[in-house]
Structures are given as C-alpha cells and as structure tokens.
Write a protein that holds these residues in place. Structure first.
Motif, PDB file in Angstrom:
ATOM      1  N   GLY A  97      20.840  60.179  -0.832  1.00 16.38           N
ATOM      2  CA  GLY A  97      21.702  60.311  -2.004  1.00 16.38           C
ATOM      3  C   GLY A  97      21.338  61.469  -2.902  1.00 16.38           C
ATOM      4  O   GLY A  97      21.785  61.529  -4.045  1.00 16.38           O
ATOM      5  N   SER A 141      18.869  53.557  -8.868  1.00 15.26           N
ATOM      6  CA  SER A 141      19.929  54.295  -9.548  1.00 15.26           C
ATOM      7  C   SER A 141      20.602  53.382 -10.571  1.00 15.26           C
ATOM      8  O   SER A 141      21.200  52.371 -10.198  1.00 15.26           O
ATOM      9  CB  SER A 141      20.955  54.776  -8.512  1.00 15.26           C
ATOM     10  N   TRP A 144      25.285  54.952 -11.114  1.00 21.15           N
ATOM     11  CA  TRP A 144      26.332  55.346 -10.186  1.00 21.15           C
ATOM     12  C   TRP A 144      26.535  54.305  -9.100  1.00 21.15           C
ATOM     13  O   TRP A 144      25.586  53.752  -8.546  1.00 21.15           O
ATOM     14  CB  TRP A 144      25.973  56.687  -9.549  1.00 21.15           C
ATOM     15  N   LEU A 146      27.811  53.178  -5.246  1.00 21.06           N
ATOM     16  CA  LEU A 146      27.560  53.802  -3.953  1.00 21.06           C
ATOM     17  C   LEU A 146      28.601  54.878  -3.671  1.00 21.06           C
ATOM     18  O   LEU A 146      28.282  55.953  -3.143  1.00 21.06           O
ATOM     19  CB  LEU A 146      27.569  52.726  -2.857  1.00 21.06           C
ATOM     20  N   THR A 149      27.855  58.141  -5.469  1.00 22.81           N
ATOM     21  CA  THR A 149      26.606  58.799  -5.105  1.00 22.81           C
ATOM     22  C   THR A 149      26.862  59.845  -4.033  1.00 22.81           C
ATOM     23  O   THR A 149      27.511  59.550  -3.023  1.00 22.81           O
ATOM     24  CB  THR A 149      25.593  57.752  -4.595  1.00 22.81           C
ATOM     25  N   ASP A 173      22.285  50.814   0.165  1.00 24.12           N
ATOM     26  CA  ASP A 173      21.672  50.866  -1.167  1.00 24.12           C
ATOM     27  C   ASP A 173      20.266  51.430  -1.073  1.00 24.12           C
ATOM     28  O   ASP A 173      19.851  52.252  -1.898  1.00 24.12           O
ATOM     29  CB  ASP A 173      21.629  49.473  -1.801  1.00 24.12           C
ATOM     30  N   TYR A 176      20.603  55.321  -0.420  1.00 24.35           N
ATOM     31  CA  TYR A 176      21.277  56.182  -1.382  1.00 24.35           C
ATOM     32  C   TYR A 176      20.924  55.907  -2.840  1.00 24.35           C
ATOM     33  O   TYR A 176      21.156  56.777  -3.691  1.00 24.35           O
ATOM     34  CB  TYR A 176      22.800  56.073  -1.202  1.00 24.35           C
ATOM     35  N   ARG A 177      20.374  54.723  -3.134  1.00 21.87           N
ATOM     36  CA  ARG A 177      20.239  54.378  -4.554  1.00 21.87           C
ATOM     37  C   ARG A 177      18.852  53.865  -4.943  1.00 21.87           C
ATOM     38  O   ARG A 177      18.725  53.147  -5.935  1.00 21.87           O
ATOM     39  CB  ARG A 177      21.310  53.353  -4.936  1.00 21.87           C
ATOM     40  N   THR A 217      21.745  48.364 -12.410  1.00 17.77           N
ATOM     41  CA  THR A 217      22.639  48.883 -11.372  1.00 17.77           C
ATOM     42  C   THR A 217      24.040  48.967 -11.952  1.00 17.77           C
ATOM     43  O   THR A 217      24.518  48.007 -12.583  1.00 17.77           O
ATOM     44  CB  THR A 217      22.668  47.970 -10.130  1.00 17.77           C
TER      45      THR A 217
END
Length: 457
Positions: A97, A141, A144, A146, A149, A173, A176-177, A217
């Motif tokens: 991400g 994160s 944002w 998913l 992102t 998740d 990317y986060r 989140t």
C-alpha cells in the motif's frame, strides 16, 4: 523485502534446505542486529495517501533518495520498487500500500541503530518535504479504506493480492493497511537457534501488547488496541502464527524445513518474470510438480530463499531470526523494539533467566495470549496474572542484559536507555494505543486527524 533472490544453484535434496539455514550460524562475537521499520506516507495538505506515480509520489521519493544516498535502484517490470546499499547491507523498499520501509544494515549496537534511523528519517524528510509529504508512525492505517489505498507495481504483490482472499479474510488488510517494526537477530548454532526461537515465540504476544498502536480504522476506533495483531489471526494460517514444533523438544532446522515444505508457494522467478505457483507446495515443487509446465522447472536455492521470505510465523527463520510481533510506531519505538529483544537474547545470563521464567509455558497458553492481546493488550492474563506483571519481570531481565553488554554512547549511557518508552508504558499502565484512544475521546473531539500531526516523522 526489497529484492527477491536469483541464486541459480540447483537443489537436489531436502537436506540442502536445512544446510542452507544452518549456514547462518556465526560466532557470538559476530552477532549483529538489523532493524526494519515501515511507515505510512501522506500529504500534509489533505491527509491523503501517496500514490506510486507522479511528481509527488512513492516513485519520486525513491528516486530522490537514490540521488541522496547513491544506492542502487531495484527495478521490477520497469518500475523502481526499492533501493539497495551497494555493499548489500541496507535497503529501502515499499510495501503493497505504499508503506515506506527501511531495512537497516546489520549493526553491532543499538546506538548505531538509533543513529541509522535518525539519518534515514532526516534524509527522507529532505526529499519528502518539498513534495508536501510526511510519514505516520503507527501500526494500522487510521483513515483510508482499502479502496482508497494505493497499490504498488510489484510483481510478488500482484500474486499475493489474488491469493490472499482464498486463504483468509484479512490478508489484504495485512498487506495494504498495516506497518511493523521488527529486528533480525543471529544465532551461533542449531541449539542456539532453537532456544531463541522457542523463547521469542512464547514472548511474541507480549511484544504485540507492549507495542500496540493500531486502534483506528477508517476514521474511528476499531475495537482493538492492536488491529494489526488481530489481522494476523486470519490472514493465511497455513503460513502464519505460532509454530507448535518450536515448543517441542528436538526442534531444529529440519523441523522448520518440514513445516515450510508443506506451505503453498507464492512464485518463482524465471528470466526476470514472476510465475504464480500458489497451487503447489514447495515439497511438490521439489518433487517435480512444474516439470513439463515450464522450461526451467528445477528448484534452485534462490527459489528456497524466496519461499522462506513468504512465510509469516510470529518468529521467522532465515539465516537469522526475525521478531515479527510488533506494531509500527514513533521513533522511540523503532529503537525500543530491538532493545527489548537484544537484551533478552544476546546476553547469556538474561537469556537463561527469561528461558527459566517461560520454560513451562505451553503452546495453548501462548496461543490464548496471542488471541487476547489485540483486544485487551497488557490486561490479558497468563495463569491468572495480567501481562502487565509479566512484562515488568521480562523488561527487568532485558534491561539487565543490555546493561551487561555495556555498549556506551558518547554521553556514557548504555543501551538500556532505549527501553524508556516501555518503562513508561508499564509505569502509566497505558500503551500507545490507549493513549491515542484517550486523546480521541478527549482533546481530539472524536477525530483521528490529529494523529497525523502528533505522530508524524
């Protein structure tokens, strides 16, 4: 990971896989520590994530850092995806991400680690500030979705993105986060590796609790102190979590290899191209599963090295051990995490004391802690004792180990100074995640936006 391996040495037997791991052993006086940390890039003007392409972007950051550092670019399908120090020691890479990662060089002391991190952040700030970009140091994160992102053009991530939803609900998740801090540590022998693997596997939930820093989140509290820790409960359980074998007598390189052989692969690299291999395990690959399907079907040492990098146990074995339980966090946490583990594992007296304290902890008890700490953190219990109390004893052992190493900085302070953030957590009985929630419910007026100002690099 910045660069996948292309070692063409052929593999002909399973024993070679264990021998490769055993080759990482080194004398104690050659032990080093390598610290890695990830961080979320964002635009200060609107708190939006940083895309890969454009004048102000992840690729522009990498090119700017290349100019400042003189490191070699790492290219994947024509795209710059990282930088490697010319001597092969340090590296900069990007996570799926856009999380920006420093993989630090193997260093002798934590004072060197602190200096390395400060130098990296200062150099990065010089490149990022003119673009209006700063970085956030927490574990998840906070803002944002998913869909919002960005996605980085890295071939292994394309394969993982397709595969993750087939084997768990939280893999995307994770990719990317989330952000982490981890430390890579050495071993002197198979027995030393096994002892370190067992102890650090048992204590990984405690590290998750101490470094919990992902309570938000999509603009609101998510119900966890370590959302990142919870994500790992259903990412890909065939390759993640606790290893039962590490709790059992006789654990060694062969046992780790036997587990790794039966984990599905992600890819192999041939002629610079990534080939999806998620339908087979490495054992099947060794048995000729790709024969007749691709021209260069024979397994190589590079394939094994890459496969090892796609396994996600709480403690990962390569030619060193990776401690993987902690959330990302502020600068103070980037040194505190390696300090915690170095104090426990690199001093013989401290190692023996921590091992004795945890000797009869069972796999089931540690799994129970691992399941509980993402939600309740240091209030989780072990045999009726809150982890706050366990943490105090373990931290005292780590501090003693760092003092015994007796590496001093220019001001004469030993390495135990880097445990100060953890001492503060135990003194105040409040982790970073709990502090963030207190601010959210208080002076932040139920907004997560101030986190970008107060916890930025």
């Amino acid at each position: 990971m910045a660069r996948d391996t292309t070692d063409h040495t052929p593999l002909t037997s399973v024993s070679e896989l264990s021998a490769y791991l055993a080759g990482g052993a080194k004398p104690k006086d050659k032990f080093r520590l390598g610290t890695e940390h990830e961080k979320f890039g964002f635009f200060t003007a609107n708190l939006e994530p940083v895309p890969y392409e454009g004048e102000a972007s992840i690729s522009a950051l990498l090119k700017g850092m290349q100019e400042k550092l003189g490191w070699e670019p790492i290219i994947d399908a024509g795209n710059i995806i990282g930088l490697g120090e010319k001597d092969g020691m340090g590296a900069i890479s990007i996570e799926p991400g856009g999380q920006f990662e420093l993989s630090g060089a193997p260093l002798k002391t934590l004072h060197e680690t602190q200096a390395e991190t400060e130098h990296h952040l200062a150099m990065l700030k010089g490149v990022a500030d003119p673009m209006g970009i700063r970085f956030l140091g927490i574990g998840g994160s906070p803002k944002w979705s998913l869909a919002e992102t960005p996605r980085m053009p890295k071939s292994r991530y394309d394969i993982m993105t397709r595969y993750m939803p087939k084997v768990g609900t939280r893999g995307l998740d994770m990719m990317y986060r989330t952000c982490t801090i981890q430390v890579n540590l050495d071993f002197s022998s198979e027995l030393d590796m096994a002892r370190k693997m067992s102890l650090s596997m048992k204590l990984q939930p405690l590290a998750t609790a101490l470094f919990a820093a992902s309570p938000f989140t999509e603009n609101r509290p998510n119900g966890f102190l370590s959302w990142r820790g919870n994500i790992w409960g259903d990412t890909d359980n065939a390759r993640a979590g606790l290893l039962r074998a590490a709790f059992e007598p006789g654990f060694g390189f062969d046992q780790y290899v036997e587990w790794a052989l039966d984990v599905p692969m992600y890819f192999i690299v041939r002629d610079g191209r990534y080939r999806d291999c998620t339908e087979i395990t490495f054992r099947q690959f060794m048995d000729g599963a790709l024969k007749g399907k691709i021209e260069e079907w024979e397994p190589t040492l590079g394939d094994w090295t890459n496969h090892l990098s796609t396994l996600f146990p709480d403690v990962r074995l390569k030619r060193y051990l990776e401690m993987r339980g902690a959330d990302g966090g502020p600068l103070s946490h980037i040194s505190a995490l390696p300090a915690f583990w170095v104090g426990l594992l690199y001093d013989d007296v401290a190692f023996d004391a921590a091992e004795a304290m945890t000797a009869n902890w069972t796999f089931e008890e540690v799994q129970s802690m691992r399941d509980a700490v993402p939600t309740v953190g240091l209030s989780a219990e072990l045999r009726g004792m809150p982890l706050f109390d366990v943490a105090r004893d373990i931290l005292d052992i780590s501090s003693a180990g760092l003092k015994a190493r007796d590496y001093r900085n220019a001001e004469g302070a030993d390495e135990s100074i880097y445990l100060a953030p953890l001492d503060s957590i135990l003194k105040n009985k409040s982790t970073l995640a709990q502090e963030l929630l207190t601010l959210y419910n208080g002076s932040w007026l139920n907004s997560i936006d101030p986190v970008f100002e107060q916890y930025q690099y």
